[in-house]
Design a protein around this motif. Structure first.
Motif, short mmCIF file in Angstrom:
data_model
loop_
_atom_site.label_atom_id
_atom_site.label_comp_id
_atom_site.label_asym_id
_atom_site.label_seq_id
_atom_site.Cartn_x
_atom_site.Cartn_y
_atom_site.Cartn_z
N THR A 197 0.86 -1.18 0.00
CA THR A 197 0.00 0.00 0.00
C THR A 197 0.90 1.23 0.00
OG1 THR A 197 -1.59 -1.26 1.31
CG2 THR A 197 -1.94 1.11 1.15
N TYR A 198 1.20 1.72 -1.18
CA TYR A 198 2.23 2.75 -1.35
C TYR A 198 1.74 4.08 -0.77
CZ TYR A 198 6.12 5.11 -3.58
OH TYR A 198 7.27 5.82 -3.83
N GLY A 199 2.61 4.73 0.01
CA GLY A 199 2.29 6.03 0.58
C GLY A 199 1.53 5.96 1.87
N ILE A 200 1.30 4.77 2.40
CA ILE A 200 0.55 4.61 3.66
C ILE A 200 1.42 3.84 4.65
CG2 ILE A 200 -1.48 3.60 4.77
CD1 ILE A 200 -2.14 5.97 3.03
N GLY A 201 1.55 4.39 5.84
CA GLY A 201 2.24 3.70 6.93
C GLY A 201 1.24 3.14 7.91
N PHE A 202 1.62 2.05 8.54
CA PHE A 202 0.73 1.36 9.48
C PHE A 202 1.40 1.27 10.86
CE2 PHE A 202 -0.41 -0.08 5.28
CZ PHE A 202 -1.79 -0.14 5.31
#
Length: 956
Positions: free
Chosen positions: A148-153
Motif C-alpha cells: 500500500t504505497y504512501g501509507i504507513g501502518f
C-alpha cells in the motif's frame, strides 16, 4: 530482500545503529523535543504465521488495532525506488535538497515549504500520541514498507496487564469458574421447547452456539484482586479479539496530547488528518483455509443459500459486539413477526378476489343498462362520459376496499403491540445470556468521553475568557452558546419540510396540467388512458424525488447536528437520528398523505370549481374513490425504495467505492520490487469501506415499518413485500458487514435505544391514520350509512345513485362548458357528480345535503370508537404480556443469590484462615512461654507459617 518494519522502544539518544527522528524547523513550530522516539529498523523476513498481518514480527503478539497515516514521498523517491523504508531523518534530508526543475520556481518552493511544515507538524503530533500510548502500556510496531504505497501502518498490541487494568476500569463482566444449572421453565414447558427445537433443527445455523446449554458460567465484573475467581488457564483466549479491540479503542479515545496542538484522543487526530484511519482487524479471510469466526459467519450467515435459517446471533455478538448483535436480533424478530401478518394480508386480499362478483356497487357501475352520464373531468377539453367506463377501477378498488380491511387494520394494530412486547422479551433474554442484566447506561455515560469537537469548542471558549482575564471554573457549553445552532436547526428543518410540501404541490400541478393536455389529444387511446398515464408518471416522479431528497436530508441532518456540538457520541447519535427520521418520514409519506386525505376534498362542484392560481382546476378522485390510487402510490413508492435504495444502493455503492479505491491505487506509481509483495491483513482491511454506524440500517427499517402499519388498510400486501425484502436484507447486510466493511469497534448496549421509542410512536400513529383512511378515504362508512339508513330493501342496490348528485349543464360558467357536448351522441341536460348535494330543482340547489352530515357524523364516530378501542386492546396486550419472561427473572434472581453465596464463602474462608493464623500465633506464644520449663515441648518450625492472606486463594 529484508523487510523494513519498525518497532518502538525507549533507548538513549546516543545509541548506535538506530535512526533518530529529526523534526525540521522545530523551533519555528514551537515544540521542545524532550525525548527521542527510537525506531528499530531492520528485522528478519516474516514467518508464515505472521504473513497474514495478524501478529507482530515475533509471531506471538496479536495485532489488536491498526492506525494508518500518510507517508510523504517526493517525486524523485517515487521514480527511483530505494530500500530505505521511511526513516524520518532520510525524508527530512531529502526535503532540504532542491528538487530538479523546482529550484528556479519560488512559488513551488514556497508551497513545498508550507506542505513540509504541515507534514512535520502531523509527524510530531503522531510521535507524541504514540509516546503516550507507550506510557499507557501498549506495544507498538510500525510498518511503512508495504504494498500500500504512501501509507504507513502502526500495529498496536495490548499486553495482559493492560487488558486486566482496562477491563476493571470498564467493569467488563467476565465468566467465572462457578457454573450453575439453567432451568428453562417447568418440565412441560421444557419438553415443548425441546420438541420445537428438534423440529426446527434444520433451520438452525451450523455453529457451536446453536445448542441450548443446560449450564451457564456465573459472570462478575473483572477485578485484578479477584483473578482467582476467573478461569485464567488460557490467557490468550480469555479476552477475545472483540474485547481486546474495544479496550484498545478506549485507551485511544482518552489519550490527550498537549505538547503539540491540543488534541483529545484518536477522534481529534483523525479529524485533523494526523491519521488516515483507525480500525481493528478482521479475524482472517472469508475464504481462508484456517477456521475462524469470520469465515464461519460468511458461510452460515452471509450466504444466500442459508436464507431460510436462523441467524447465529451469539456468534454475531461475539464478533461484532452487543450493539450490532442487538440490531440483527431485532431485525430477525421483526422479520419473523412479518410472517403471520403476511399470511393474514394474503387472506384479506383473497377475500376481496373471492367476493368481487358479489359486490353490488361495482356491479352497478359496470352495468351498461344503467345509463348514468357524468360531468366533465376538466374544463372545455373534456366532455361528458358514461359511468360504466370506470368499471375496471371500481372492481379493482373492491380488492382493497372491503369489510375485511377493517379487520386487518385492527389486527395490524394488535400485531404491532405484540411485536414490541415480543421484542422486549427477546431483548431481556439476550441481556441475560450476554451478561448485560447489570449493565446500566449511567456506567456507560461515565465512560463515554466528550467528543473532540465539543472539547475544541470548550477550549476556545476558555481561551477567550483567559484572554479577558476572567478566572472561571471548568468550562462547558451552555444553551446560550448553542442558541444560534438551535435557531438554525429550527429554521432549516421547517424549510426542508416546506420544500417537501412545495415539491408535492408541484407534482399536483403537473398532474392537473398533464391531464388537461392529454385530454386535448386527437388520439382516442390517449384520451381513454389519461388517468392511468398521469397517475403512473406522477408516482414515478414522486419516487425519484423521494430517493434524491433522502440522500440530501441525510447530509443536512448530520450538518445540523454537527453545528449543535453535542457533548457525547450518544447524544450526537440521538439528535442525528431524530432530525434524519423527521425529515425522511415527511419526505416518504407526504405524497401518500395527499392522496389519502386531501385529493378530491377541495374540488368544489360543477359550475363552482376550486382553481389553483386561477387556472388549474383541482383534481378529483376516480369514481370508485381514491383508495385504489392510494394503494398504487403506496406500493410503487414502497417497492421502489426497497429495490433501489435499500438493495441496489447497498450493493452498488460499496462496490463502486471499492473499485474507485482500487483504480486510485493502480494509478499510483509503485516501485517494481513492491509488486511481488503479498498484502497483509491490515492492508486488505484498509481498502474496505469504513463502518458508518447502524443509523442507515435502522432508518430504512423504520420507514418500512411505517409503510407496513400506517396505510395497511389500503394495501394489505405490504407485510408480504416487507417480508420478502427483509429475507434478502438480512443476508445483504450480513455480507456487507463481513466482506465489504472494516471491522467495527464493538460497543456495549442493552437495548436498541431511541429506535424503540420511534417504533412506539409509529405504532400509535398507525392506529389514528388507519382510522381516518377507513373512515374518509374508503367507502366503508358511506356504505354502512346507506345500508342502515337509506336502503329501501336492506341491500346495497341503489348505493351508487345515492352517492351521485345532479347538475344542470345550463349552470356552467361561461368558458368552462365542454367544447364537444354531443360526444356521447345525444344532448345532455343533466349530468352527475360524486358528492352529497341538493338537486338543482330544490329550493337550496347545490347546497350540502343532510346525507353529507349524516355520513360525516358516522365517519367521526367511527374514528373515535376505532381509535380508542384499538388502543385499549393494544394496551391490554401490553399489560398481559410481561416484559421479563418468568424463567429469566428466576435465573437473574438465582445469579444474585449464587453471587452472594460465592462471596460469603470467600469471606468465611478468609475469616477462617485469619482465625487459624491468630490461633497459631497464640499457640507459638504460649509455647515460647513454656520453653524454659519444658524444653521437650519446644515448637517445631512450621513450614509456610509466614504465609500471608493474599498468597492463598480460595478455590470456588
Amino acid at each position: 530482500m529484508m523487510k523494513r518494519n519498525e518497532k518502538y522502544s525507549s533507548l538513549p539518544i546516543g545509541e548506535k545503529g538506530v535512526d533518530i527522528i529529526n523534526i525540521k524547523a522545530i523551533e519555528d513550530i514551537g515544540y521542545v523535543q524532550t525525548d527521542a522516539m527510537i525506531l528499530n529498523s531492520v528485522v528478519p523476513e516474516q514467518d508464515s504465521s505472521c504473513q497474514q498481518g495478524l501478529y507482530f514480527q515475533d509471531g506471538s503478539r496479536r495485532v489488536d488495532y491498526i492506525l494508518t497515516y500518510h507517508i510523504k514521498k517526493s517525486g524523485a523517491f517515487r521514480k527511483q525506488p530505494t530500500r530505505h523504508g521511511g526513516s524520518a531523518s532520510n525524508r527530512s534530508t531529502k526535503k532540504d535538497q532542491p528538487q530538479p526543475g523546482n529550484k528556479n520556481d519560488p512559488e513551488i518552493g514556497e508551497q513545498d515549504h508550507i506542505i513540509d511544515y504541515h507534514e512535520d507538524d502531523k509527524r510530531f503530533r503522531r510521535e507524541e500520541f504514540e509516546g503516550k500510548l507507550l506510557e499507557a502500556g501498549l506495544e507498538l510496531e510500525k510498518d511503512e514498507d508495504t504494498k500500500t504505497y504512501g501509507i504507513g501502518f502502526v500495529k498496536i498490541h495490548a499486553p495482559w496487564h493492560v487488558l486486566c487494568r482496562e477491563a476493571e476500569f470498564m467493569k467488563l463482566k467476565m465468566p467465572t469458574k462457578k457454573v450453575y444449572e439453567v432451568n428453562h421453565g417447568n418440565n412441560f414447558v421444557e419438553k415443548i421447547n425441546t420438541f420445537i427445537y428438534k423440529m426446527t433443527e434444520p433451520l438452525h445455523p451450523n455453529v457451536e452456539e446453536k445448542r441450548i446449554s443446560s449450564v451457564k458460567h456465573l459472570s462478575y465484573p473483572f477485578s485484578r484482586e479477584k483473578q482467582h475467581l476467573f478461569d485464567l488457564s488460557d490467557k490468550d483466549s480469555f479476552f477475545d479479539s472483540k474485547t481486546r479491540s474495544t479496550i484498545v479503542y478506549e485507551i485511544l479515545k482518552r489519550i490527550t496530547c498537549t505538547k503539540a496542538k491540543y488534541t483529545m484522543g484518536i477522534t481529534s487526530l483523525l479529524a485533523n488528518g494526523v491519521y488516515n484511519a483507525a480500525y481493528p482487524l478482521h479475524d482472517g479471510d472469508c475464504e481462508d483455509e484456517n477456521a475462524n469466526d469470520r469465515k464461519l459467519l460468511y458461510e452460515e450467515w452471509a450466504s444466500y443459500s442459508v436464507f431460510y435459517k436462523y441467524q447465529p446471533i451469539d456468534l454475531i455478538r461475539k464478533y461484532f459486539g452487543e450493539k450490532i448483535g442487538l440490531y440483527f436480533a431485532w431485525l430477525g424478530v421483526y422479520t419473523q413477526m412479518l410472517i403471520p401478518a403476511s399470511l393474514v394480508g394474503i387472506i384479506v386480499f383473497l377475500y376481496g378476489c373471492a367476493t368481487l362478483d358479489d359486490n353490488i356497487p361495482s356491479m352497478e357501475m359496470c352495468d351498461n343498462r344503467i345509463n348514468i352520464t357524468m360531468c366533465p373531468l376538466c374544463d372545455r377539453t373534456c366532455s361528458y362520459w358514461k359511468l360504466s367506463t370506470a368499471c375496471a377501477t371500481a372492481r379493482a378498488s373492491h380488492l382493497f376496499d372491503n369489510p375485511a380491511t377493517v379487520f386487518f387494520s385492527i389486527f395490524m394494530a394488535l400485531w404491532a403491540a405484540m411485536f414490541m412486547e415480543h421484542w422486549k422479551r427477546r431483548q431481556m433474554r439476550l441481556n441475560y445470556k450476554w451478561d448485560l442484566t447489570g449493565f446500566e447506561e449511567e456506567e456507560e455515560a461515565v465512560k463515554d468521553h466528550p467528543r473532540a469537537e465539543y472539547e475544541s469548542r470548550v477550549m476556545k471558549k476558555s481561551m477567550k475568557k483567559e484572554h479577558r482575564k476572567r478566572k472561571t471554573e471548568k468550562e462547558k457549553l451552555t444553551w446560550r452558546d448553542r442558541f444560534p445552532a438551535y435557531v438554525t436547526n429550527a429554521v432549516m428543518i421547517l424549510f426542508m419540510i416546506g420544500l417537501t410540501f412545495a415539491i408535492v404541490f408541484g407534482v399536483i400541478l403537473y398532474r392537473i396540467s398533464t391531464a388537461a393536455a392529454l385530454a386535448m389529444s386527437s388520439s382516442p387511446s390517449t384520451k381513454s388512458n389519461v388517468r392511468v398515464t398521469v397517475m403512473a408518471t406522477a408516482v414515478i416522479i414522486n419516487l425519484v424525488v423521494i430517493l434524491i431528497l433522502d440522500e440530501v436530508y441525510g447530509y443536512i441532518a448530520r450538518w445540523l447536528t454537527l453545528i449543535e456540538v453535542p457533548k457525547t457520541d450518544k447524544s450526537f447519535e440521538e439528535r442525528l437520528i431524530f432530525k434524519a427520521f423527521v425529515l425522511k418520514f415527511v419526505n416518504a409519506f407526504t405524497p401518500i398523505m395527499y392522496v389519502a386525505f386531501f385529493k378530491g376534498r377541495f374540488v368544489g362542484r360543477p359550475g363552482n370549481y376550486v382553481y389553483a392560481f386561477q387556472s388549474f382546476r383541482m383534481e378529483e378522485c376516480a369514481p370508485g374513490g381514491c383508495l385504489m390510487e392510494l394503494c398504487i402510490q403506496l406500493s410503487i413508492i414502497m417497492l421502489g425504495k426497497q429495490l433501489i435504495q435499500n438493495n441496489l444502493f447497498e450493493i452498488g455503492i460499496p462496490k463502486l467505492k471499492k473499485l474507485i479505491r482500487y483504480f486510485k491505487s493502480k494509478r499510483t506509481s509503485v516501485p517494481e520490487e513492491e509488486h511481488d509483495k503479498k498484502l497483509q491483513r491490515y492492508e486488505v482491511d484498509y481498502y474496505l469501506e469504513p463502518f458508518a454506524g447502524l443509523t442507515p440500517e435502522y432508518m430504512e427499517m423504520m420507514i418500512q415499518f411505517g409503510f407496513v402499519t400506517l396505510f395497511v388498510a389500503s394495501f394489505p400486501l405490504a407485510p408480504l413485500f416487507a417480508l420478502l425484502n427483509n429475507i434478502i436484507e438480512i443476508r445483504l447486510d450480513a455480507k456487507k458487514f463481513i466482506a465489504e466493511l472494516r471491522r467495527p469497534v464493538a460497543a456495549r448496549a442493552k437495548d436498541i435505544g431511541i429506535w424503540y421509542n420511534i417504533l412506539r410512536v409509529v405504532a400509535k400513529l398507525a392506529v389514528i391514520i388507519n382510522a381516518f383512511v377507513i373512515a374518509f378515504t374508503s367507502d366503508f362508512i358511506p356504505r354502512l350509512v346507506y345500508l342502515y339508513m337509506y336502503s329501501t330493501d336492506g341491500s346495497m342496490h341503489g348505493f351508487i345513485n345515492h352517492t351521485l348528485s345532479y347538475f344542470n349543464v345550463s349552470d356552467f360558467k361561461s368558458g368552462t362548458e365542454p367544447i364537444e357536448p354531443m360526444q356521447l351522441g345525444y344532448k345532455v341536460e343533466i349530468c352527475r357528480f360524486k358528492d352529497y348535494r341538493e338537486p338543482p330543482w330544490s329550493l337550496n340547489g347545490y347546497d350540502i345535503s343532510k346525507q353529507f352530515w349524516a355520513v360525516l357524523a358516522a365517519r367521526l364516530a367511527f374514528v373515535i370508537v376505532f381509535q380508542n378501542l384499538v388502543m385499549i386492546m393494544s394496551d391490554f396486550v401490553d399489560w398481559m404480556i410481561p416484559d421479563i419472561p418468568k424463567d429469566i427473572s428466576v435465573q437473574i434472581h438465582k445469579e444474585k443469590v449464587l453471587m452472594v453465596e460465592l462471596f460469603l464463602k470467600e469471606e468465611r474462608g478468609k475469616l477462617q484462615m485469619l482465625e487459624n493464623l491468630i490461633a497459631r500465633g497464640k499457640e507459638a506464644k504460649s509455647m515460647e512461654n513454656c520453653h524454659n520449663h519444658s524444653p521437650i515441648n519446644r515448637p517445631q518450625s512450621h513450614k509456610g507459617s509466614n504465609t500471608t492472606l493474599h498468597s492463598q486463594n480460595i478455590d470456588v
